[in-house]
Design a protein around this motif. Structure first.
Motif, PDB file in Angstrom:
ATOM      1  N   ASP A 252       9.664  18.395   7.251  1.00 18.69           N
ATOM      2  CA  ASP A 252       8.743  18.909   8.456  1.00 18.69           C
ATOM      3  C   ASP A 252       8.860  20.378   8.777  1.00 18.69           C
ATOM      4  O   ASP A 252       7.953  20.873   9.094  1.00 18.69           O
TER       5      ASP A 252
ATOM      6  N   LEU B  30       9.723  -0.997   3.593  1.00 21.26           N
ATOM      7  CA  LEU B  30       9.417   0.289   2.954  1.00 21.26           C
ATOM      8  C   LEU B  30      10.118   0.153   1.618  1.00 21.26           C
ATOM      9  O   LEU B  30      11.365   0.126   1.634  1.00 21.26           O
TER      10      LEU B  30
ATOM     11  N   ALA C 178       0.811  -1.180   0.181  1.00 19.36           N
ATOM     12  CA  ALA C 178       0.140  -0.089  -0.025  1.00 19.36           C
ATOM     13  C   ALA C 178       0.855   1.163   0.157  1.00 19.36           C
ATOM     14  O   ALA C 178       1.866   1.445   0.718  1.00 19.36           O
ATOM     15  N   PRO C 179       0.391   2.315  -0.840  1.00 20.63           N
ATOM     16  CA  PRO C 179       1.320   3.481  -0.714  1.00 20.63           C
ATOM     17  C   PRO C 179       1.012   4.240   0.572  1.00 20.63           C
ATOM     18  O   PRO C 179       0.094   4.039   1.284  1.00 20.63           O
ATOM     19  N   ARG C 180       2.220   4.459   0.991  1.00 23.25           N
ATOM     20  CA  ARG C 180       2.376   5.046   2.741  1.00 23.25           C
ATOM     21  C   ARG C 180       1.613   6.583   2.688  1.00 23.25           C
ATOM     22  O   ARG C 180       1.622   7.124   1.511  1.00 23.25           O
TER      23      ARG C 180
ATOM     24  N   ARG D   6       3.736  12.506   3.526  1.00 26.17           N
ATOM     25  CA  ARG D   6       4.372  13.313   4.532  1.00 26.17           C
ATOM     26  C   ARG D   6       3.324  14.317   4.645  1.00 26.17           C
ATOM     27  O   ARG D   6       3.207  15.000   3.814  1.00 26.17           O
TER      28      ARG D   6
ATOM     29  N   GLY E 151      10.697   4.440   0.246  1.00 27.71           N
ATOM     30  CA  GLY E 151       9.909   4.557   1.331  1.00 27.71           C
ATOM     31  C   GLY E 151       8.542   5.258   0.801  1.00 27.71           C
ATOM     32  O   GLY E 151       7.860   5.476   1.842  1.00 27.71           O
ATOM     33  N   SER E 152       8.232   5.020  -0.160  1.00 27.16           N
ATOM     34  CA  SER E 152       6.829   5.522  -0.587  1.00 27.16           C
ATOM     35  C   SER E 152       5.732   4.452  -0.577  1.00 27.16           C
ATOM     36  O   SER E 152       4.365   4.698  -0.537  1.00 27.16           O
ATOM     37  N   THR E 153       6.112   3.230  -0.288  1.00 32.04           N
ATOM     38  CA  THR E 153       5.163   2.312  -0.234  1.00 32.04           C
ATOM     39  C   THR E 153       5.496   1.107   0.995  1.00 32.04           C
ATOM     40  O   THR E 153       6.780   0.777   1.164  1.00 32.04           O
ATOM     41  N   THR E 154       4.746   0.543   1.733  1.00 30.01           N
ATOM     42  CA  THR E 154       4.734  -0.274   2.715  1.00 30.01           C
ATOM     43  C   THR E 154       4.404  -1.625   2.107  1.00 30.01           C
ATOM     44  O   THR E 154       3.145  -1.824   1.322  1.00 30.01           O
ATOM     45  N   VAL E 155       5.192  -2.392   2.118  1.00 28.27           N
ATOM     46  CA  VAL E 155       4.971  -3.923   1.801  1.00 28.27           C
ATOM     47  C   VAL E 155       4.842  -4.835   3.181  1.00 28.27           C
ATOM     48  O   VAL E 155       6.020  -4.717   3.785  1.00 28.27           O
TER      49      VAL E 155
ATOM     50  N   GLU F 111      10.138  18.958  -0.369  1.00 33.02           N
ATOM     51  CA  GLU F 111       8.859  18.276  -0.459  1.00 33.02           C
ATOM     52  C   GLU F 111       8.824  17.043   0.642  1.00 33.02           C
ATOM     53  O   GLU F 111       7.497  16.777   1.332  1.00 33.02           O
ATOM     54  N   LEU F 112       9.872  16.761   1.173  1.00 33.59           N
ATOM     55  CA  LEU F 112      10.021  15.750   2.519  1.00 33.59           C
ATOM     56  C   LEU F 112      10.001  16.570   3.726  1.00 33.59           C
ATOM     57  O   LEU F 112      10.090  15.938   4.896  1.00 33.59           O
TER      58      LEU F 112
END
Ligand SMILES: Cc1cc2nc3c(=O)[nH]c(=O)nc-3n(C[C@H](O)[C@H](O)[C@H](O)COP(=O)(O)OP(=O)(O)OC[C@H]3O[C@@H](n4cnc5c(N)ncnc54)[C@H](O)[C@@H]3O)c2cc1C
Ligand SMILES: Nc1ncnc2c1ncn2[C@@H]1O[C@H](COP(=O)(O)O)[C@@H](O)[C@H]1O
Lengths: 261, 317
Positions: B294, B129, A230-232, A235, B133-137, B291-292
């Motif tokens: 905080d 990830l 799934a896409p996270r 942020r 890091g854009s997708t959790t598997v 973009e990343l």
């Protein structure tokens, strides 16, 4: 010397990647030669050139080996246009979704049949990012593992290969004999751009496309599988301030609010 | 109860924080046995450093083949122990050495391998990830023992004191695993700062430092942080390659990552994208790393970092 270079075609690093049914959607993104494998192709050519060259009938040959869809011929062609002599592409529907163990089993079988002296790989494929295939092939082949090399020296007469291994654990000098599996880090060289002549010559070079059965590999079963992907959540957008002399203090305030100090 | 085998990770003679992390991850699945591979005469010292984390037993193998033949000899020993004890899972630290050992073991024993897990569940399902890091598997090994490499600094370690049972064993190392010979080894140069992959805070500098890392280092020191660098900075020889963060450098996941004068190329992001908090200082408002962020500062790092360093010192005083 018979040198093999293992290359993989991967989705462009910049492309947005998606998972479909537990597998990377490779059909809808631009595919390129894994950039870390360009260093492997370059190093193979340099080793050949330093010891008599790899022209027709020369002392050495450089063979590109890849496992992937038929479309991977594009990446293979790029390696050929850099100067490799010929190529073997293992392409078979049964290999769709192959894990690292299967990949290494197939590649190692092809390497065994080809009786190569040195096999050169990149340190990782930019899509899988596992950094395990070279070690696995060396295990399967029962030959020296000379991986994470920032320097490779070859003595063809003595059939010896020495490398400088660079990892987070430090710097090692490692030695082995033919046959061996080498992987090279990206600091090792500057890959050449294919010349016009190279691109034209590559069109005539042979890509031997083989199916799974011809490799002699024993299995296609993958032991590991993706359950879901799934896409996270993106942020949360942060705060951006423009420095007017107070940004340093604002940064400290942020860190202290977040309890990071 | 099922058992879990971990391959203890060392820096010199001391077990690393990552060893405690994989022990912590393993304890969710079962009772943890730590395997210690040590040079002859050093087994007791190595084993004694496993004094934290949920480890019930330490298996010690002494052999000079580990230092002499590296990954292949270590993989032989680990595979032998797996064959003897049939654990439900084997956890290894995700660094070049750990991944290669895991790879050889998977190949040798024909077992499933999962790399770069950031979490492991009781049923051995691993969370990864991917794609920067854009997708959790979630992945799982279908049958038999799973060998999983776990990324440093992603599991909250349980540092409770441990008094494991220590057992010494000997294992045969095959000739096939002695084909590569290591003739010299230089450990990484240790500065006074924390180790990059273990640090809670990392402050990195890029091309924007123009070779002057003094303000980056001063800010890092005020925070007790490790110092990282982009490839542009390591290629230019401004900072050692061992400090490079990114695809072909180290992957870090600290509580806080501060990028100074770094644009945010995909290869750099691949090594820092999973940091919990990201601060960016860059004079170009269009720099992709914003973009990343905080917290981002559009400004000159040489103007922003010194007052920030003073501010941190004042707060800590
Ligand atoms: C195969 C391969 C592997 C790679 N692996 C890695 C890797 O592991 N790690 C990695 O980092 N890169 C890696 N790269 C390189 C990557 O593509 C980028 O080239 C690199 O990250 C750029 O570094 P940088 O951001 O420091 O430099 P630049 O992209 O030049 O950015 C410098 C930034 O500094 C800002 N700046 C300048 N002066 C100041 C100032 N005084 N104050 C504040 N800001 C200032 C500029 O606005 C700019 O945004 C790899 C590339 C390839 C092809
Ligand atoms: N499908 C493949 N075909 C050919 N070579 C591969 C393949 N997969 C991996 N390799 C080689 O193994 C290296 C490490 O890949 P990996 O272990 O997937 O990160 C790559 O840089 C390639 O040299």
């Amino acid at each position: 010397m018979k040198i093999a270079v293992c290359i993989k075609q991967v989705p462009d690093s910049w492309a947005e990647k998606k998972m479909v049914g537990g597998l990377l959607d490779r059909a809808n993104v631009d595919a390129v030669l894994n950039d870390l494998d360009e260093y492997a192709v370059e190093e193979a050519l340099r080793i050949a050139e330093a010891h008599g060259g790899n022209e027709e009938g020369g002392a050495n040959s450089v063979t590109v080996i890849s496992m992937g869809p038929e479309r991977a011929t594009e990446a293979v062609r790029k390696a050929l246009s850099m100067g490799a002599n010929d190529a073997i592409l293992i392409s078979d529907a049964v290999l769709v979704g192959a894990d690292a163990v299967v990949t290494a089993e197939v590649l190692a079988n092809v390497i065994l049949k080809g009786e190569f002296d040195i096999v050169i790989c990149g340190t990782e494929s930019t899509d899988a990012r596992m950094s395990v295939v070279p070690a696995m092939m060396s295990e399967k082949l029962g030959c020296a593992q000379l991986t994470f090399a920032s320097k490779v020296s070859v003595d063809p007469a003595a059939k010896k290969v020495s490398i400088t291994r660079v990892t987070e654990a430090g710097v090692d000098e490692v030695h082995g004999e033919f046959p061996c599996v080498v992987s090279v880090v990206e600091k090792i060289n500057e890959p050449r751009y294919p010349s016009f002549k190279g691109i034209m010559a590559a069109k005539k070079k042979v890509i031997d496309i083989r199916d799974f059965a011809s490799t002699g590999a024993q299995f296609t079963k993958s032991w590991s599988a993706v359950i879901d992907a799934a896409p996270r959540p993106p942020r949360a957008t942060g705060v951006v301030v423009t420095d007017d002399g107070t940004a340093g203090q604002k940064l400290v305030d942020f860190l202290s609010e977040k309890k990071l100090i | 109860m099922s058992t879990v085998l971990i391959l203890a990770d060392f820096a010199g003679e001391k077990a690393t924080k990552s060893t405690v992390e994989i022990a912590t991850a393993g304890a969710v699945i079962g009772e943890v046995t730590a395997l210690v591979l040590a040079p002859v005469g050093k087994g007791a010292a190595y084993a004694a450093s496993i004094n934290q984390g949920p480890v019930t037993k330490v298996l010690v193998i002494e052999s000079d083949d580990f230092a002499k033949h590296g990954v292949a000899a270590c993989a032989d020993a680990l595979a032998y122990v797996i064959g003897q004890s049939a654990p439900s899972a084997v956890l290894v630290v995700s660094n070049a050495f750990g991944k290669e050992v895991a790879g050889r073991v998977a190949m040798k024993l024909k077992i499933g391998i999962i790399t770069d897990a950031v979490d492991v569940a009781a049923d051995c399902t691993a969370t990864q990830l991917v794609f920067g890091g854009s997708t959790t598997v979630h992945s799982k090994v279908n049958e038999g023992t799973a060998i999983i490499t776990v990324r440093p600094n992603t599991i909250t370690a349980n540092f409770a004191p441990a008094t494991p049972l220590i057992e010494n064993i000997t294992v045969p190392i095959s000739d096939g695993s002695k084909k590569a010979t290591i003739t010299s080894s230089q450990p990484p140069v240790k500065g006074g700062r924390p180790e990059l992959t273990e640090a809670d805070i990392v402050v990195s500098g890029g091309r924007g430092t123009n070779g002057d890392f003094a303000s980056v280092e001063a800010f890092a020191d005020s925070l007790g942080a490790a110092v990282g660098a982009s490839r542009a900075a390591t290629d230019a020889g401004w900072y050692p390659h061992s400090h490079q963060v990114g695809q072909t450098g180290k992957t870090v996941s600290p509580q806080l990552y501060v990028a100074c004068g770094i644009s945010g190329a995909i290869q750099h992001r691949a090594g820092m994208q999973t940091s919990k908090n990201i601060v960016v200082v860059n004079k170009d408002p269009e720099a992709p790393l914003f973009e990343l962020a905080d917290f981002g500062v559009v400004g000159d790092l040489f103007a922003v970092l010194p007052p920030a360093t003073e501010g941190v010192k004042a707060l800590k005083a």
